[in-house]
Design an enzyme around this catalytic site. Structure first.
Site, PDB file in Angstrom:
ATOM      1  N   LYS A 223      73.969  31.769 -53.431  1.00 28.82           N
ATOM      2  CA  LYS A 223      73.822  32.471 -54.747  1.00 28.82           C
ATOM      3  C   LYS A 223      72.731  32.818 -54.292  1.00 28.82           C
ATOM      4  O   LYS A 223      71.095  32.294 -54.431  1.00 28.82           O
ATOM      5  CB  LYS A 223      73.464  30.917 -55.330  1.00 28.82           C
ATOM      6  CG  LYS A 223      72.964  31.927 -56.948  1.00 28.82           C
ATOM      7  CD  LYS A 223      71.673  30.630 -58.011  1.00 28.82           C
ATOM      8  CE  LYS A 223      71.238  31.685 -58.035  1.00 28.82           C
ATOM      9  NZ  LYS A 223      70.367  32.287 -58.495  1.00 28.82           N
ATOM     10  N   GLY A 276      62.390  29.244 -52.543  1.00 28.19           N
ATOM     11  CA  GLY A 276      61.862  29.567 -54.101  1.00 28.19           C
ATOM     12  C   GLY A 276      60.123  28.577 -54.074  1.00 28.19           C
ATOM     13  O   GLY A 276      59.552  28.471 -53.437  1.00 28.19           O
ATOM     14  N   SER A 277      60.268  28.464 -55.531  1.00 28.65           N
ATOM     15  CA  SER A 277      58.748  27.610 -56.191  1.00 28.65           C
ATOM     16  C   SER A 277      58.977  26.336 -55.965  1.00 28.65           C
ATOM     17  O   SER A 277      60.051  25.875 -55.780  1.00 28.65           O
ATOM     18  CB  SER A 277      58.924  28.110 -57.584  1.00 28.65           C
ATOM     19  OG  SER A 277      59.583  27.721 -58.604  1.00 28.65           O
ATOM     20  N   GLY A 281      62.680  24.024 -55.991  1.00 28.94           N
ATOM     21  CA  GLY A 281      62.101  23.225 -55.310  1.00 28.94           C
ATOM     22  C   GLY A 281      62.622  21.626 -55.281  1.00 28.94           C
ATOM     23  O   GLY A 281      63.612  20.430 -54.995  1.00 28.94           O
ATOM     24  N   GLU A 299      62.058  25.780 -48.394  1.00 28.20           N
ATOM     25  CA  GLU A 299      60.892  26.332 -47.884  1.00 28.20           C
ATOM     26  C   GLU A 299      60.903  27.188 -49.191  1.00 28.20           C
ATOM     27  O   GLU A 299      61.054  27.597 -50.323  1.00 28.20           O
ATOM     28  CB  GLU A 299      61.228  27.982 -46.956  1.00 28.20           C
ATOM     29  CG  GLU A 299      60.605  28.498 -46.363  1.00 28.20           C
ATOM     30  CD  GLU A 299      59.920  29.377 -47.949  1.00 28.20           C
ATOM     31  OE1 GLU A 299      58.859  29.447 -47.996  1.00 28.20           O
ATOM     32  OE2 GLU A 299      60.575  31.219 -47.669  1.00 28.20           O
ATOM     33  N   CYS A 333      54.906  34.383 -50.084  1.00 26.61           N
ATOM     34  CA  CYS A 333      54.871  32.522 -50.293  1.00 26.61           C
ATOM     35  C   CYS A 333      53.476  32.243 -49.266  1.00 26.61           C
ATOM     36  O   CYS A 333      53.282  31.137 -49.766  1.00 26.61           O
ATOM     37  CB  CYS A 333      56.196  31.975 -50.126  1.00 26.61           C
ATOM     38  SG  CYS A 333      57.098  31.874 -48.422  1.00 26.61           S
ATOM     39  N   GLU A 430      49.977  29.685 -56.956  1.00 27.71           N
ATOM     40  CA  GLU A 430      50.008  30.502 -56.406  1.00 27.71           C
ATOM     41  C   GLU A 430      50.746  31.443 -57.332  1.00 27.71           C
ATOM     42  O   GLU A 430      51.391  31.760 -57.861  1.00 27.71           O
ATOM     43  CB  GLU A 430      52.256  30.006 -56.089  1.00 27.71           C
ATOM     44  CG  GLU A 430      52.348  30.949 -54.986  1.00 27.71           C
ATOM     45  CD  GLU A 430      53.580  31.012 -54.335  1.00 27.71           C
ATOM     46  OE1 GLU A 430      53.686  30.842 -53.192  1.00 27.71           O
ATOM     47  OE2 GLU A 430      54.633  29.971 -55.203  1.00 27.71           O
TER      48      GLU A 430
END
Length: 532
Positions: A223, A276-277, A281, A299, A333, A430
């Protein structure tokens, strides 16, 4: 090596500064930015968007619902194309195709060498179509075209070739046992892998996920991010052109709350990999656990310290710290988003960091020489400006930047804060944008405690000429990667991942192969063995 290192973008040239840092919450007025008129007059890309449907079982098809969604040009906010919107029914179709391709198809039954040949051909096609892929990446994402074409595309084909080379080198062991038994271990492909990639590096993440999974003999449902669906579709088309059998790689464009959720919780998916974030996650991990306990590689986010020691060459440290934070519009990231500077060089560093930020070229990413394009979308744009406001209100000194650039799109001035404290949101969260937060430190013990005082643990940078200092920090920092006198070195063989809420498992390198393998022990009784 430059083709394999994002850090090759770094130029160590610095213009001298004549302005002085003034006292107060907002120090002075922005005197200049190296901006381009192309912010308001964007270049029209010359390519046509050919692939906007879902790729399922080797064919481009409409979504089951017939719905589409727009993907936007972040330079203007205008629609680039309308893309088929996959949801749970489309994920189910894609998983069924991947399941059949794994259980009955030729891919896991090919020799490993035959699989490697497909991947090598795919890498050649990536090189052949660099201009088209880089244009889609920049158009959909907003990153500089020179970055896409000259840095990222060579990295992507390098990663694919790296895993093509590993395909026929995955093997088991013969294990001694206490008795008359022959014991061997077999590494088997884990099965159907669900993969969810982010919007900040769409093609790089495509390669990091797809390369090792295919090398191990798995099949995939991928996706893409709803903000950047275009380049993955073209890359998947090229992979089929290279000889990938139908159903082995399926690409579903769609939203996280529908397609992503369906993939995470699908009972016929054997493995999940997500980038992603950290917040998302957690949701993905919970969905995987609540369905069939599928293993998950994550990750996630970071708030990485970049440490400038007292022995540093300040000019070089400023340039590297600038690169560590502002690369890819700050949408990275592992961005060095907490810049710790020793008190003995702090004031000099602040002044030169301001000069470098003012020098940064911001504009249409298709224009040559541009270092910074727009942020990905209005949501991220507003979020970043909100953090800048928070930094000012919490008492940090806004040295430069902090505002929108231009009248179109999502451009933000390169922003530098001084006198930042750990309890400020700009030092904790972040931000994922062009906002540099600079903190002062006095001694090593204090630095280590403060650098580790975060929920994240993805990466860190250390700038020093002292080997003992470098060794001490390398072992003390609770992060997955430490770069010494460099930053963002991402060779295909280097594992990447984080501690704490920055994720679990590793991408790239030999370590990544284990994400897509199951280890089976086979024990056979021996009759009258000649030796044991």
């Amino acid at each position: 090596m430059a083709a394999r290192r994002i850090s090759s973008l770094l130029s160590l040239s610095l213009a001298s500064s004549s302005s002085l840092l003034t006292k107060g919450r907002i120090s002075g007025v922005v005197s200049s930015y190296s901006t381009s008129s192309a912010v308001d007059n964007p270049i029209t890309p010359s390519i046509k968007v050919d692939y906007t449907q879902l790729l399922i079982n080797g064919n481009f098809v409409d979504s089951a619902s017939g719905k589409t969604f727009p993907t936007y040009d972040p330079r203007t906010g205008d629609v680039i194309a309308h893309v088929s919107e996959g949801d749970a029914e489309d994920i189910d179709r894609a998983v069924s195709a991947a399941r059949k391709a794994f259980d009955e198809g030729p891919w896991p039954r090919m020799t490993a060498y035959e699989r490697s040949e497909v991947l090598f051909r795919f890498a050649d096609l990536l090189d052949k179509h660099t201009e088209e892929l880089a244009t889609l990446e920049t158009w959909d994402n907003g990153k500089p075209y020179e970055q896409s074409a000259k840095i990222e595309l060579p990295m992507i084909s390098r990663v694919i070739r790296y895993y093509a080379g590993w395909a026929d080198k995955v093997h088991g062991l013969t294990v001694p046992a206490d008795g008359p038994y022959h014991v061997q271990t077999i590494n088997e492909p884990i099965g159907v892998a669900g993969q969810i990639i982010p919007w900040n590096f769409p093609l790089i993440m495509f390669a990091w996920k797809v390369g090792p999974a295919l090398a191990c003999g798995c099949t995939i449902v991928l996706k893409s991010a709803e903000q950047t669906p275009l380049s993955a579709l073209l890359a998947a088309k090229l992979l089929h052109e290279a000889g990938l059998p139908p159903g082995v790689l399926n690409v579903v464009s769609g939203f996280g709350r529908t397609a992503g959720a369906a993939l995470s919780s699908h009972m016929a998916v054997d493995k999940l990999a997500f980038t992603g974030s950290s917040a998302t996650g957690k949701i993905v991990l919970t969905s995987a656990a609540n369905s069939n306990l599928k293993p998950v590689t994550l990750e996630l986010g970071g708030k990485s310290p970049f440490i400038v020691c007292k022995d540093a060459d300040v000019d070089k440290a400023v340039e590297l710290a600038h690169f560590a934070l502002f690369f890819n519009q700050g949408q990275c990231c592992c961005a060095g988003s907490r810049t710790y500077v020793h008190e003995s060089v702090y004031d000099e560093f602040i002044e030169k960091a301001k000069t470098r930020a003012l020098k940064r070229s911001v504009g249409d990413p298709f224009k040559a020489g541009i270092e910074q394009g727009p942020q990905i979308d209005s949501t991220q744009f507003k979020k970043i400006l909100g953090y800048i406001k928070s930094g000012v209100e919490s008492g940090a000194t806004l040295v430069t930047g902090g505002e929108r650039l231009g009248n179109k799109g999502y451009y933000i001035q390169p922003t530098v804060f001084a006198n930042v404290k750990e309890d400020m949101l700009i030092a904790q969260d972040e931000i994922f944008g062009p906002v540099q937060s600079i903190l002062k430190f006095k001694d090593m013990d204090e630095l280590i405690r403060r650098a580790n005082q975060t929920r994240y643990g993805l990466a860190a940078g250390v700038f020093t000429n002292d080997l003992d200092t470098a060794n001490t920090l390398t072992r003390a920092l609770r992060v997955g990667t430490v770069w010494i006198n460099c930053y963002d070195v991402f060779d295909a063989s280097i594992p990447f991942g984080g501690y704490k809420m920055s994720g679990q498992g590793r991408e790239k390198g030999v370590h990544c192969l284990s994400n897509y393998l199951q280890v089976k022990a086979v024990v056979t009784k021996l009759k009258n063995p000649a030796w044991m």
